[in-house]
Design an enzyme around this catalytic site. Sequence first.
Site, PDB file in Angstrom:
ATOM      1  N   LYS A  66       0.771  -1.213   0.108  1.00  0.00           N
ATOM      2  CA  LYS A  66      -0.104   0.001  -0.025  1.00  0.00           C
ATOM      3  C   LYS A  66       0.980   1.376  -0.063  1.00  0.00           C
ATOM      4  CE  LYS A  66      -4.040  -1.807   2.332  1.00  0.00           C
ATOM      5  NZ  LYS A  66      -4.942  -1.410   3.507  1.00  0.00           N
ATOM      6  N   ASN A  87      -5.124   1.915  -1.356  1.00  0.00           N
ATOM      7  CA  ASN A  87      -5.557   0.485  -1.779  1.00  0.00           C
ATOM      8  C   ASN A  87      -6.512   0.281  -2.995  1.00  0.00           C
ATOM      9  OD1 ASN A  87      -8.247   1.531  -1.209  1.00  0.00           O
ATOM     10  ND2 ASN A  87      -8.726   0.047   0.435  1.00  0.00           N
ATOM     11  N   ARG A 153       1.885   2.072  20.928  1.00  0.00           N
ATOM     12  CA  ARG A 153       3.183   1.556  21.581  1.00  0.00           C
ATOM     13  C   ARG A 153       4.152   2.446  21.288  1.00  0.00           C
ATOM     14  NH1 ARG A 153       4.611  -4.346  19.557  1.00  0.00           N
ATOM     15  NH2 ARG A 153       5.301  -3.060  17.765  1.00  0.00           N
ATOM     16  N   THR A 154       4.614   2.981  20.369  1.00  0.00           N
ATOM     17  CA  THR A 154       5.609   3.886  20.010  1.00  0.00           C
ATOM     18  C   THR A 154       5.016   5.177  19.908  1.00  0.00           C
ATOM     19  OG1 THR A 154       6.791   2.182  18.642  1.00  0.00           O
ATOM     20  CG2 THR A 154       7.578   4.534  18.380  1.00  0.00           C
ATOM     21  N   LYS A 157       4.960   8.006  17.210  1.00  0.00           N
ATOM     22  CA  LYS A 157       4.103   8.048  15.854  1.00  0.00           C
ATOM     23  C   LYS A 157       2.749   8.714  16.143  1.00  0.00           C
ATOM     24  CE  LYS A 157       6.457   3.521  14.229  1.00  0.00           C
ATOM     25  NZ  LYS A 157       5.813   2.277  13.993  1.00  0.00           N
ATOM     26  N   MET A 214     -10.160  -4.191  13.489  1.00  0.00           N
ATOM     27  CA  MET A 214      -9.864  -4.134  12.248  1.00  0.00           C
ATOM     28  C   MET A 214      -9.497  -5.537  11.599  1.00  0.00           C
ATOM     29  SD  MET A 214      -8.417  -0.728  11.033  1.00  0.00           S
ATOM     30  CE  MET A 214      -8.905   0.866  11.375  1.00  0.00           C
TER      31      MET A 214
END
Length: 269
Positions: A66, A87, A153-154, A157, A214
Amino acid sequence: MTDKYAVIGNPIAHSKSPLIHHAFAEQFGHDIEYTAELIPIEALEAGLDTLQKKGFKGLNVTVPFKEQVWQSLSKKSIHATTASAVNTITFNSDGSRYGDNTDGIGLCQDLTQNHHIDLAGKRILLLGAGGAARGVILPLLSYKPAELIIANRTISKAHHLVNLFDNEVLSASELEQVPGPFDIIINATSASLNGEIPPIPDSSVSAHTNCYDMMYGTADTAFIQWAKTRTAAKTINGFGMLVEQAAESYRIWRGVKPQTQNIIKHLRY
Ligand code: NDP
């Protein structure tokens, strides 16, 4: 003459997109052929050239191409541009290629139309800051939620996405510190792939929280299982999103939007 379309990815044999698109075509009596095409990881451009030369009219793009397709196309929609991912490719009759991203529209359609979940004025938690999360931010914002908190988690970002979209309802949070409860939690991490759950507090979920993963599959994902044990109001997996993003691709290519309800019901895992 039969119009040819395909989904490209690696791996791709598992894809339900051919089934979904053939079901759409049946609704309209359209003569299409939709295949799943395995493209070697290092040979995306050659793969696109080959399919275009063979007369394909459009492609869906899945993992891991993608972002790479997004980089390779000069003409893109606002949804593809903000998602940094494509997509849906349209091969135009003049030889040009156009990139779009229908994932966000697919998610919002599934939430609002199929599950009657109102997004306006709601507190929404978005877990993850990868391609899928990024692609749904603009469509979610268009429904005017009260808050959209991105937790990843990061954490850097998540901050990056908040800065990028620059909207007053957006904020970033550490997973462990999200300020629940939420009306809607959308899991756009790939944690479920490994049977893991993002470490958000149990207090994120109340009896009125709708939880959406998702990811989809035959069994409940780890996140869906967790949400059920927290007695969430509703738990939903991403199969409806898959069908809805496909319906939007079909509309882009052929100008008509297919009905999705029966297909979701009959093909659902
Ligand atoms: P990416 O690889 O781009 O991003 C993965 C994200 O998951 C990152 O934010 C990463 O955090 C986070 N993550 C991974 N493992 C864990 C973990 N154990 N705990 C917490 N966070 C974790 O993937 P995509 O964004 O492309 O896809 C995400 C999911 O969405 C996939 O499961 C995919 O199948 C699904 N999807 C479904 C669609 C549908 O139509 N239903 C459409 C598109 C995607 P970090 O940044 O810290 O690495």
